[in-house]
Design an enzyme around this catalytic site. Structure first.
Site, PDB file in Angstrom:
ATOM      1  N   PRO A  94      -1.215  -5.675   3.264  1.00  0.00           N
ATOM      2  CG  PRO A  94      -1.417  -3.969   4.790  1.00  0.00           C
ATOM      3  CD  PRO A  94      -1.615  -4.280   3.340  1.00  0.00           C
ATOM      4  CD  GLU A  95       0.067 -11.799   2.853  1.00  0.00           C
ATOM      5  OE1 GLU A  95      -0.232 -12.951   3.183  1.00  0.00           O
ATOM      6  OE2 GLU A  95       0.812 -11.543   1.896  1.00  0.00           O
ATOM      7  NE  ARG A 109       5.277  -7.630 -10.179  1.00  0.00           N
ATOM      8  CZ  ARG A 109       6.418  -6.973 -10.255  1.00  0.00           C
ATOM      9  NH1 ARG A 109       7.488  -7.413  -9.617  1.00  0.00           N
ATOM     10  NH2 ARG A 109       6.504  -5.861 -10.949  1.00  0.00           N
ATOM     11  CE  LYS A 115      -5.644 -10.356   2.765  1.00  0.00           C
ATOM     12  NZ  LYS A 115      -5.466 -10.148   1.317  1.00  0.00           N
TER      13      LYS A 115
END
Length: 290
Positions: free
Chosen positions: A2-3, A268, A51
């Site tokens: 989650p951002e 990634r 966050k």
């Protein structure tokens, strides 16, 4: 992961349920606070920093803060009067708050649960940079923090919560694309004006996503499923702008291992080699010890 916009949206859901309400039941099912009893506490407010979620309480005149972080697996379940969690989820409950309206907020699989004095909140968030969702964000100061080490890769700088707080992997990758730079571009190459523009763009994007003004985490302007992002999650597909194959590598180099990496996640990095010219894993010298 989650951002910042995800946690801000969560806070928006929690506020009508909790703020201004008195808890009739409050338990923290974690070893450090297993004996804590929050019954009788008034929920003063629900705030965020990056966050991190900060639920502020007044318990018998003592100002306390319940600090939680979702990391990869945590979530909140919000229940109305008379509603109960399914029995299969009960072992996952780490936070259980029930208000005087018999409404429930349950934190499930929460890897970070900390109860501290509100005056000591800096223990939980003091290491973080300024929150990009803060309406009073000082853009020049935030840009200066990002430029503290001009040689660091752009994506790594954006992900470093110690510099600015709130950006996760999706936003870092999409912002690199929107800036037209390789994720491995030294941040100093953007110069002070370029980094300041990037801070403004990042803050606007997070705020629009948190408010729902442009759709949740939509960067292309297209809210149709599968059309929301330029490069994130699109390895091997054609770039929406130029048709070049979108590339991906396993992890962004130079990202510090901090509390946001406690789950052992390997981030990634996606990019379009044509639309984002600059260094790539194929041109960078090998990292020592690898």
């Amino acid at each position: 992961m989650p951002e910042g916009d995800t946690v801000a949206r969560l806070a928006q859901r929690l506020r009508p349920l909790l703020e201004g309400r008195t808890l009739v039941h409050g338990r923290l099912n974690v070893p450090a606070h297993a004996t804590a009893d929050l019954a009788g506490a008034l929920v003063v407010g629900v705030a965020t920093h990056g966050k991190h979620l900060l639920t502020r309480l007044d318990l018998a005149g003592e100002a306390l803060t319940l600090h939680t972080h979702l990391l990869m697996d945590g979530e909140w379940a919000l229940l109305g009067p008379g509603k109960r969690l399914p029995a299969r989820l009960l072992p996952d409950v780490r936070v259980l708050l029930v208000t005087d309206q018999q409404r429930t907020a349950a934190g499930l699989r929460m890897p970070v649960v900390e109860l501290l004095r509100t005056a000591d909140e800096a223990r939980a968030t003091g290491h973080l940079g300024p929150d990009l969702l803060d309406p009073a964000l000082d853009v020049p100061a935030a840009a200066a923090r990002l430029l503290a080490d001009p040689a660091r890769p752009l994506a790594a700088v954006l992900l470093d919560q110690r510099l600015v707080a709130g950006l996760g992997n999706l936003w870092a990758n999409e912002l690199c694309f929107l800036t037209g730079r390789s994720p491995w571009t030294p941040v100093g190459d953007l110069g002070e004006p370029g980094v300041a523009r990037l801070v403004v763009r990042a803050a606007r994007a997070l705020r629009a996503s948190a408010s729902g003004a442009t759709g949740y985490q939509v960067t292309t302007g297209n809210t149709r499923p599968g059309q929301e992002h330029w490069v994130a999650g699109r390895a091997g597909q054609a770039c929406r702008r130029c048709g070049t194959r979108v590339e991906v590598v396993a992890e962004a180099a130079g990202v510090p291992k901090d509390d946001d990496d406690a789950a052992g996640v390997r981030r990634r990095t996606w990019w379009c080699p044509h639309c984002q010219p600059g260094p790539s894993p194929l041109t960078l010298p090998p990292r020592s010890g690898r």
